[in-house]
Structure formats: structure tokens, C-alpha cells
Enzyme design. Sequence first.
Site, PDB file in Angstrom:
ATOM      1  N   HIS A 203       0.796  -1.227   0.000  1.00 45.49           N
ATOM      2  CA  HIS A 203       0.000   0.000   0.000  1.00 45.49           C
ATOM      3  C   HIS A 203       0.827   1.275   0.000  1.00 45.49           C
ATOM      4  O   HIS A 203       0.285   2.359  -0.219  1.00 45.49           O
ATOM      5  CB  HIS A 203      -0.926   0.033   1.218  1.00 45.49           C
ATOM      6  CG  HIS A 203      -0.234   0.430   2.484  1.00 45.49           C
ATOM      7  ND1 HIS A 203       0.520  -0.463   3.213  1.00 45.49           N
ATOM      8  CD2 HIS A 203      -0.160   1.614   3.140  1.00 45.49           C
ATOM      9  CE1 HIS A 203       1.017   0.154   4.259  1.00 45.49           C
ATOM     10  NE2 HIS A 203       0.634   1.417   4.248  1.00 45.49           N
ATOM     11  N   ARG A 204       2.138   1.208   0.218  1.00 48.08           N
ATOM     12  CA  ARG A 204       2.943   2.426   0.330  1.00 48.08           C
ATOM     13  C   ARG A 204       2.975   3.181  -0.990  1.00 48.08           C
ATOM     14  O   ARG A 204       3.131   2.589  -2.067  1.00 48.08           O
ATOM     15  CB  ARG A 204       4.364   2.080   0.741  1.00 48.08           C
ATOM     16  CG  ARG A 204       4.502   1.564   2.156  1.00 48.08           C
ATOM     17  CD  ARG A 204       4.732   2.682   3.133  1.00 48.08           C
ATOM     18  NE  ARG A 204       4.927   2.176   4.481  1.00 48.08           N
ATOM     19  CZ  ARG A 204       5.203   2.933   5.524  1.00 48.08           C
ATOM     20  NH1 ARG A 204       5.310   4.241   5.377  1.00 48.08           N
ATOM     21  NH2 ARG A 204       5.356   2.411   6.714  1.00 48.08           N
TER      22      ARG A 204
END
Length: 354
Positions: A203-204
Site C-alpha cells: 500500500h505504500r
Amino acid sequence: MKIFTIIGARPQFIKASVVSMAIAQKKGLTETIIHTGQHFDSNMSDIFFDQLGIPRPDHQLDIHGGSHGEMTGRMMIEIEQVMLREKPDRVLVYGDTNSTLAGALVAAKLHVPVAHIEAGLRSYNMRMPEEINRIVTDQVSDILFCPTQTAVDNLQREGFSQKPVEILNVGDVMQDSALFFAKRAVAPKGLDQAQGFVLATLHRAENTDDLQRLGAIVNALNEIHQSIAPVVMPLHPRTRSALASAGLKLDVNVIEPVGYLEMIWLLQRAGLVLTDSGGVQKEAFFFNKACVTVRDQTEWVELVTLGANVLVGAQSRSIVNAVTNNLNRAVNDSDQLYGGGQAAVRIADHLLRS
């Protein structure tokens, strides 16, 4: 003492669950919870309050979306209004999100003392918004609750020992949560017999917003799933959107985002964890799983030193090789690296005395 707790994202809900329980047991402490709304999807927010027994927020700000500056600014406006009305004695913030920074800045400008849980973490990558958030939050906090000796050392190198602040190694509240909720773990729908899989989370922004990195990670995940071990991936909304925009297809077992109790179940049964999350790196360790981290730096350098975590960046071949070499390898915590599950009690005790 009236404590304002400011939370907004999944990891913060998990951390706050055990700290709120510890605060509730202390006569002389009261807590007001502000939920900024940074994670607003029911699977990313409401489910954690339902599952973990966190008191429902006293103030729900419903702020999400937009750029980092826009989101943080809107949060500051709303948080300031609440603080001016209710006049807290201390503000408690967690980690390194935009919610953390907004709460800390507003409190500092209103001369309300700030306590930062997970202080002192550093990746030394200023391109990460989280790094900026955590550095600034530390600068305006007067109590720095560090999760590890490494975090204490970071602050001392930056000169905090010469400032009028308290630096305390209390341990990691994430370990408190993991140990407390482990017996209540439940299987996600359709996975009740699964075991030995690669549990993947992604998700970064450094990965989702970089097409080259995202493509390389997707290629590696697809190869792992086809040739090495099944990959189970709770798909973050940001990642789902990035994949669709890039026209990339994940050929793995994609499931909807899961609650914390389902995540614990997955961690307990995984053969390895592959992630770019800071929190999941530690959660893997709490459940004795080796971790492969698709980032170039990590805040949890002690896990890399120990050999429990392998940093591989976003090169497909490096990812595949690391998974091959570490699948089903157990790690152990014989030195109680993160405090042994007593961090929340130590924090509440110190807040009562401060």
C-alpha cells in the site's frame, strides 16, 4: 488528566485498543478519542472498533482524500476547533500518519503537551511522507515513548537528550495487541483451511505510485503464486486503484481488506510475509514468521540485523529469491526485542505521573 487521543488509520486503531484499555484502568485519567477519518472504508475503519472493543470515537471528523497538504490542513482546522472547545490536558498521538502530524501541530500551537507513541523511528528516506510526519511530531512532543532501544539511540543522536523532553523505551504497543488478541483470531471467509501461504500486503505510495516498482512487484507476486507457494493478498483500496490505472493484473488469491482478528489468523498460518507496511513487518515477527520487505529502507532496522526481515527493494528477481530462501523459516524473539507485551501499561503509568 484529560487526554485527547488522535487516531485515523488502521495501525493506530490497533495500537490505541490496548493503550485505551490501560488508560481506562487508571483513576485520574480520562480519554477523549478523535477519529480523523483518514481510513474511512468500513473494512479499514469501523471493523476495528467493532472487533477490538475500542470505545467509539467521541469526535468523527470524516476527513479523507486529497493531497497530503490538503488532508493535513483540513484535519488541523477540525482538530483545533475540538481542542479549543474541550481544552485537553495532553494530546496522545501514534506513529507517522497525516493524522499524527495534524494532531501534534495543533496541540503544540495551542500549548497542549504532546506524547508521541512510536517516537524515534527513522528510515532516513525523506521522500516518504511518513518520515517527515514522524520527525516533525518528535520535535513538538515532550514525552517520547520509544518502542526500541534503536529509537532511543536515534533521538539521542539528534540531540533530544539536550532538550526538555522525556525519552522512554517502553516497548511496542503492537506486540501488546498481537498477544492480547491472538486467541480471538478468526478466519477470513473462504480461507479456513489455508496454511503455508505467502501473506502479501502492499500500500505504500513509494510502490503504488511508481509504475516501474509496482509492475516489478506484481510480476514477482504472480511468479511466486504460480511456482513457489500460494499468495494470499488482502488488497488495499489504494493498491486496487493503482493496479486498475496501470492496467496490471494480479494472478494471486486476492481478498478484500481484513479486520485485525482475521489478519492475526493469516499471520499465524502464513509460511512467510511479504509487505511494504511498517506494522506488518513487526506483526510477522510477533508470530515468528520471516518477512520480506519490498522497500529500500525500514524503520525496524533491528529486525534486519537479527535476520528476521529481508529488505529487497522492488526488483522482481530479488523478491522471488528472498521468498524462496525464507519460506517456512521460523524466527524467534528470545530477547524480547519489543518489550514483551507490557508497553501499554508502562505508557498509562507514566501518563498518570506526568
